[in-house]
Design a protein around this motif. Sequence first.
Motif, PDB file in Angstrom:
ATOM      1  N   ARG A  85      65.655  -4.940  22.096  1.00  0.00           N
ATOM      2  CA  ARG A  85      65.942  -4.393  20.517  1.00  0.00           C
ATOM      3  C   ARG A  85      64.432  -3.857  20.507  1.00  0.00           C
ATOM      4  O   ARG A  85      63.311  -4.078  19.189  1.00  0.00           O
ATOM      5  N   PRO A  86      64.239  -2.642  20.108  1.00  0.00           N
ATOM      6  CA  PRO A  86      63.035  -2.134  20.185  1.00  0.00           C
ATOM      7  C   PRO A  86      62.991  -1.755  18.246  1.00  0.00           C
ATOM      8  O   PRO A  86      63.165  -1.682  18.264  1.00  0.00           O
ATOM      9  N   GLY A  87      61.241  -2.529  18.117  1.00  0.00           N
ATOM     10  CA  GLY A  87      61.231  -1.927  16.683  1.00  0.00           C
ATOM     11  C   GLY A  87      61.738  -2.623  15.351  1.00  0.00           C
ATOM     12  O   GLY A  87      61.537  -2.222  14.484  1.00  0.00           O
ATOM     13  N   GLY A  88      62.322  -3.428  15.656  1.00  0.00           N
ATOM     14  CA  GLY A  88      62.856  -4.187  14.730  1.00  0.00           C
ATOM     15  C   GLY A  88      63.401  -3.584  13.870  1.00  0.00           C
ATOM     16  O   GLY A  88      64.631  -4.447  12.690  1.00  0.00           O
ATOM     17  N   THR A  89      64.017  -2.890  13.963  1.00  0.00           N
ATOM     18  CA  THR A  89      65.438  -1.438  14.280  1.00  0.00           C
ATOM     19  C   THR A  89      67.034  -2.860  14.005  1.00  0.00           C
ATOM     20  O   THR A  89      67.848  -1.936  13.453  1.00  0.00           O
ATOM     21  N   GLY A  90      67.000  -3.578  14.555  1.00  0.00           N
ATOM     22  CA  GLY A  90      68.179  -3.770  14.888  1.00  0.00           C
ATOM     23  C   GLY A  90      69.199  -2.825  16.122  1.00  0.00           C
ATOM     24  O   GLY A  90      70.396  -3.840  16.000  1.00  0.00           O
ATOM     25  N   ALA A  91      68.519  -2.111  16.153  1.00  0.00           N
ATOM     26  CA  ALA A  91      69.476  -1.154  17.649  1.00  0.00           C
ATOM     27  C   ALA A  91      69.285  -2.049  18.526  1.00  0.00           C
ATOM     28  O   ALA A  91      68.325  -2.756  19.405  1.00  0.00           O
ATOM     29  N   ALA A  92      70.272  -1.624  19.992  1.00  0.00           N
ATOM     30  CA  ALA A  92      70.540  -2.493  20.604  1.00  0.00           C
ATOM     31  C   ALA A  92      70.302  -1.013  21.825  1.00  0.00           C
ATOM     32  O   ALA A  92      71.579  -0.528  21.662  1.00  0.00           O
ATOM     33  N   THR A  93      69.545  -1.058  22.803  1.00  0.00           N
ATOM     34  CA  THR A  93      69.346  -0.536  23.710  1.00  0.00           C
ATOM     35  C   THR A  93      69.483  -1.216  25.240  1.00  0.00           C
ATOM     36  O   THR A  93      69.317  -2.219  25.574  1.00  0.00           O
ATOM     37  N   ILE A  94      70.772  -0.664  25.978  1.00  0.00           N
ATOM     38  CA  ILE A  94      71.751  -1.596  27.305  1.00  0.00           C
ATOM     39  C   ILE A  94      71.369  -0.695  28.124  1.00  0.00           C
ATOM     40  O   ILE A  94      71.888   0.688  27.920  1.00  0.00           O
ATOM     41  N   SER A  95      71.249  -0.718  29.223  1.00  0.00           N
ATOM     42  CA  SER A  95      70.442   0.202  30.470  1.00  0.00           C
ATOM     43  C   SER A  95      71.033  -0.500  31.507  1.00  0.00           C
ATOM     44  O   SER A  95      71.093  -1.766  32.181  1.00  0.00           O
ATOM     45  N   TYR A  96      72.770   0.482  32.231  1.00  0.00           N
ATOM     46  CA  TYR A  96      73.151  -0.468  33.272  1.00  0.00           C
ATOM     47  C   TYR A  96      72.360   0.421  34.610  1.00  0.00           C
ATOM     48  O   TYR A  96      72.913   1.614  34.646  1.00  0.00           O
ATOM     49  N   TRP A  97      71.834  -0.381  35.321  1.00  0.00           N
ATOM     50  CA  TRP A  97      71.606   0.111  36.957  1.00  0.00           C
ATOM     51  C   TRP A  97      72.387   0.278  37.851  1.00  0.00           C
ATOM     52  O   TRP A  97      73.109  -0.644  38.326  1.00  0.00           O
ATOM     53  N   PHE A  98      72.525   1.539  38.510  1.00  0.00           N
ATOM     54  CA  PHE A  98      73.009   1.384  39.838  1.00  0.00           C
ATOM     55  C   PHE A  98      71.878   1.529  41.264  1.00  0.00           C
ATOM     56  O   PHE A  98      71.164   2.952  40.928  1.00  0.00           O
TER      57      PHE A  98
END
Length: 78
Positions: A22-35
Amino acid sequence: MDTSTYLGSPRPDWRTYVTWDRPGGTGAATISYWFVYPFNDNTSVIDHESDWEHVRVVIIPEKGAKEDALESIYFSQH
């Protein structure tokens, strides 16, 4: 060439790795799926071993909404 080494592990052994932040305190969530793809045999110019690919999803919280909003999806490939 011994092609038996290219069979890899059985599908039940395949894994997907997930990271999130959750970068920068914006409340946004970045989710990465790795293969990981151990072999990339192609008939064109690209022919090499071991590729990591990923899908990144960014979700933004929506005030008063039952669900958050999808902001973007990024697919890596090469």
